[in-house]
Design a protein around this motif. Structure first.
Motif, PDB file in Angstrom:
ATOM      1  N   LEU A 353       3.440   2.113   7.667  1.00 25.03           N
ATOM      2  CA  LEU A 353       4.261   2.440   6.496  1.00 25.03           C
ATOM      3  C   LEU A 353       4.361   3.936   6.271  1.00 25.03           C
ATOM      4  CD1 LEU A 353       3.132  -0.329   3.969  1.00 25.03           C
ATOM      5  CD2 LEU A 353       5.178  -0.285   5.418  1.00 25.03           C
ATOM      6  N   ALA A 425       8.929  -2.084   1.260  1.00 21.95           N
ATOM      7  CA  ALA A 425       7.828  -1.127   1.349  1.00 21.95           C
ATOM      8  C   ALA A 425       8.315   0.246   1.774  1.00 21.95           C
ATOM      9  CB  ALA A 425       6.777  -1.650   2.334  1.00 21.95           C
ATOM     10  N   TRP A 428       9.839   2.143  -0.975  1.00 22.38           N
ATOM     11  CA  TRP A 428       8.890   2.600  -2.004  1.00 22.38           C
ATOM     12  C   TRP A 428       8.015   3.757  -1.519  1.00 22.38           C
ATOM     13  CZ3 TRP A 428       6.584  -2.628  -4.212  1.00 22.38           C
ATOM     14  CH2 TRP A 428       7.531  -3.209  -5.057  1.00 22.38           C
ATOM     15  N   ARG A 429       8.015   4.020  -0.223  1.00 25.48           N
ATOM     16  CA  ARG A 429       7.085   5.016   0.334  1.00 25.48           C
ATOM     17  C   ARG A 429       7.270   6.379  -0.333  1.00 25.48           C
ATOM     18  NH1 ARG A 429       8.254   5.984   6.342  1.00 25.48           N
ATOM     19  NH2 ARG A 429       9.870   7.279   5.399  1.00 25.48           N
ATOM     20  N   LEU A 437       1.396   0.436  -2.746  1.00 26.22           N
ATOM     21  CA  LEU A 437       2.334   0.231  -1.647  1.00 26.22           C
ATOM     22  C   LEU A 437       1.766  -0.745  -0.618  1.00 26.22           C
ATOM     23  CD1 LEU A 437       4.919   1.076  -0.050  1.00 26.22           C
ATOM     24  CD2 LEU A 437       3.511   2.881   0.982  1.00 26.22           C
ATOM     25  N   SER A 440       0.756  -4.430  -2.229  1.00 31.02           N
ATOM     26  CA  SER A 440       1.897  -5.288  -2.544  1.00 31.02           C
ATOM     27  C   SER A 440       2.590  -5.763  -1.262  1.00 31.02           C
ATOM     28  CB  SER A 440       2.891  -4.538  -3.435  1.00 31.02           C
ATOM     29  OG  SER A 440       3.388  -3.378  -2.780  1.00 31.02           O
ATOM     30  N   THR A 441       2.640  -4.889  -0.261  1.00 41.40           N
ATOM     31  CA  THR A 441       3.245  -5.292   1.017  1.00 41.40           C
ATOM     32  C   THR A 441       2.408  -6.372   1.691  1.00 41.40           C
ATOM     33  OG1 THR A 441       4.111  -3.045   1.274  1.00 41.40           O
ATOM     34  CG2 THR A 441       4.093  -4.450   3.229  1.00 41.40           C
TER      35      THR A 441
END
Length: 642
Positions: A353, A425, A428-429, A437, A440-441
């Motif tokens: 991510l 994800a 949202w990074r 992050l 939740s992923t």
């Protein structure tokens, strides 16, 4: 030579006597510290008939000294004596330290105040300061002195210098016959906590000289109420040779005190299994121990079994074998978080991510249980383009046709299932905290359904670590995360009722088990560091402090090396005691496992600093030798494997 002997006989200053001994030993020994085989005019022996008889007498004396173990030991110790004083540059360094260190303490206490944490040294030092000293006692010391009548200290053999000073301070006002008592309990043969600043020399000095004005009456207990006679007799036989003949407070040497068994002898008390091989035999040893455990369980189902190792990582081969055979065990602090597959997968997800170009991490994410893409699909995905990021290969419109030709129908379905979570994800990074992050992923991917429930606490610790070390939704240094993961231990597996326990020898101190198994006794641990600032509390002379060596200097500091030599010998003595503690945990049976390398028709000795090395000379007659059998196996065709 005559001048040196004359100096020693004249009773001159200590410094002159040391210099004279250096001259004498320079005549007797080579520069490498070995006894000379002969002498010549360089040592003051003239050539010709006049010097022949004297030279012959000297050569005979040298031959006798070379065969004298006591002289050789004394010679080795003398060669490492400290300097008698500081050189001018050393004085300048020490004066700078005396100015710098108090300032460093002030800064350290500021750090303590900001973090709301202190270390043990600060707590113990504060206790000493609160009491004051004998000449200027604080009010707290006077109050304690008025009300304190009896002091009992358990495990006194593992006392540190700060604890010892605290005890001295508490008893500083005591007088003989005033009705107060000091009772110290301990076994110096079980002093094994030098890494926590414990020094057995303090026990030896207290037993000899007392503490302050308080003189101590020794009471020696010999009865063993734990082990059967066969174990006790074997321990007495082996360790009476392994321990030194007499106490030496400077080197932390403790003479052996034999025990007397209270229980009758049983069969099969001790077995020593030593494997002779050039290869690392960890897996073979683990298999042998697993077989042994299974046999003991079958014969004595109610017996407790402990496998005790010097270091946690020495137990890893056995842990793998026990899991493969589904043998239940209990153990704490054996697996780091990075040893758990769930954490490895989370670590890969975190890297993927934060770094979309990290192809290895992305492939790991696709291979993880929440996706489960096959190796064949992964190979087909990256075969045609080994440079572009994996996510771009999956998402690029230009590559869609090629992509869906390369992925199987199953692979396409697996990617489409996790694709929404990954897209969310990546959007949202950098906009949300890193823990949120990743967590939740992981939840969106179905991570909790992919691991056993008992591993969920390990996952929570991973998220807590991310929260602690991340900044602004990112990690400044991934190596810090990996380092911290290696320092955190996973929760032990559920094995309630298991009679097999795995632990380090230090954790086993004070415990007892029906059977004790000691694996990997030939293995060493990392050598002690060479500290920048080196000092020692000498039992006779007080503080020994070495000067700092200049970084551009090739000359070693004699005082520094003398302190290092003393510390190394203290470590060796403690290794012997550690082996003794391990062996004496056994009630009925004791099994020792180790390995030595072949050497022609015989074998090489194990490393001196290993547990096996400390008892090797005495234990060899008790060894059951074995050599691993190697079977030739044809190489399989691996051309089709990825």
């Amino acid at each position: 030579l005559a001048a040196a002997v004359g100096t020693l006989r004249s009773g001159t200053s200590f410094q002159k006597q040391v210099e004279a001994w250096d001259v004498l030993l320079g005549i007797v020994c080579t520069a490498q510290g070995t006894v000379r085989k002969t002498v010549n005019r360089n040592q003051g022996f003239v050539a010709g008939a006049d010097g022949k008889a004297m030279k012959q007498r000297m050569v005979a004396l040298l031959a006798g000294l070379a065969e004298n173990p006591s002289f050789l030991d004394a010679l080795s110790a003398w060669r490492l004596h400290p300097d008698l004083g500081y050189r001018e540059e050393a004085w300048q360094t020490l004066q700078a330290l005396l100015q710098l260190l108090p300032e460093a303490i002030v800064e350290l206490r500021q750090v303590f105040a900001e973090s709301g944490e202190v270390d043990y040294v600060e707590v113990a030092g504060a206790a000493l300061q609160a009491l004051g000293d004998e000449d200027a006692p604080e009010e707290l010391l006077l109050q304690l002195d008025a009300g304190l009548k009896h002091i009992l200290v358990d495990e006194f053999q593992d006392t540190s210098i700060l604890q010892y000073r605290l005890l001295e301070r508490l008893t500083s006002g005591w007088q003989p016959g005033d009705g107060r008592t000091l009772f110290l309990v301990g076994d110096p043969m079980q002093s094994i906590y030098r890494f926590r600043q414990a020094e057995v020399s303090l026990f030896l000095v207290a037993a000899r000289d007392g503490i302050g004005s308080v003189r101590l009456e020794p009471l020696q207990l010999r009865a063993n109420f734990r082990s059967q006679k066969g174990v006790v007799d074997w321990v007495n036989q082996i360790f009476s040779h392994a321990f030194p003949e007499e106490d030496d407070a400077l080197y932390g040497a403790v003479a052996y005190s034999p025990s007397v068994a209270s229980y009758p002898e049983e069969k099969n008390a001790v077995q020593v299994d030593i494997r002779v091989t050039d290869e690392e035999g960890e897996e073979d040893e683990a298999a042998a121990i697993a077989d042994l455990v299974a046999g003991i369980h079958q014969e004595h189902p109610d017996w407790t079994i402990a496998v005790l190792a010097r270091a946690r990582h020495h137990l890893q081969p056995l842990v793998r074998t026990l899991r493969q055979r589904r043998i239940a065990y209990q153990g704490q602090d054996l697996d780091t978080l990075m040893d758990r597959q769930a954490i490895v997968d989370l670590h890969s997800l975190t890297r993927a991510l934060l770094h979309p170009a990290d192809r290895i991490s992305w492939l790991a994410v696709l291979r993880a249980p929440w996706c489960g893409m096959t190796l064949a699909d992964l190979d087909n995905l990256i075969r045609q383009d080994r440079n572009r990021p994996v996510y771009e290969l999956l998402e690029s419109q230009a590559a869609q046709g090629e992509l869906f030709d390369s992925l199987s129908e199953d692979g396409r379905a697996r990617w489409q299932r996790i694709r929404p979570a990954i897209e969310q994800a990546l959007s949202w990074r950098g906009r949300v905290p890193l823990r949120r992050l990743v967590e939740s992923t992981w939840l969106a991917l179905g991570g909790p359904a992919c691991i056993p429930a008992e591993e969920l606490p390990d996952v929570e610790r991973y998220f807590q670590l991310l929260e602690k070390i991340s900044r602004n939704g990112d990690l400044d240094d991934f190596s810090l995360l990996e380092e911290r993961l290696q320092q955190l231990f996973a929760q032990p597996g559920s094995a309630e009722g298991a009679h097999l326990q795995l632990m380090t020898i230090h954790k086993a101190k004070g415990l007892e088990f029906d059977v004790v198994i000691l694996p990997g006794l030939h293995r060493r641990v990392s050598a002690a560091d060479r500290p920048l600032l080196n000092w020692l509390d000498h039992p006779e002379f007080g503080l020994m402090l070495a000067s700092l060596r200049r970084a551009d200097s090739e000359t070693g500091d004699a005082t520094y090396e003398a302190i290092q030599a003393i510390q190394r010998e203290r470590d060796r003595q403690e290794t012997t005691r550690l082996m003794y503690v391990a062996a004496t945990r056994a009630k009925h049976q004791l099994y020792l496992f180790g390995q030595v390398k072949p050497d022609g028709e015989g074998t090489k000795d194990p490393p001196e600093e290993s547990l096996l090395g400390r008892i090797w000379e005495a234990v060899q007659p008790h060894v059951t030798w074995s050599r691993p059998v190697h079977t030739e196996v044809e190489d399989a065709d691996t051309s089709g494997l990825l």
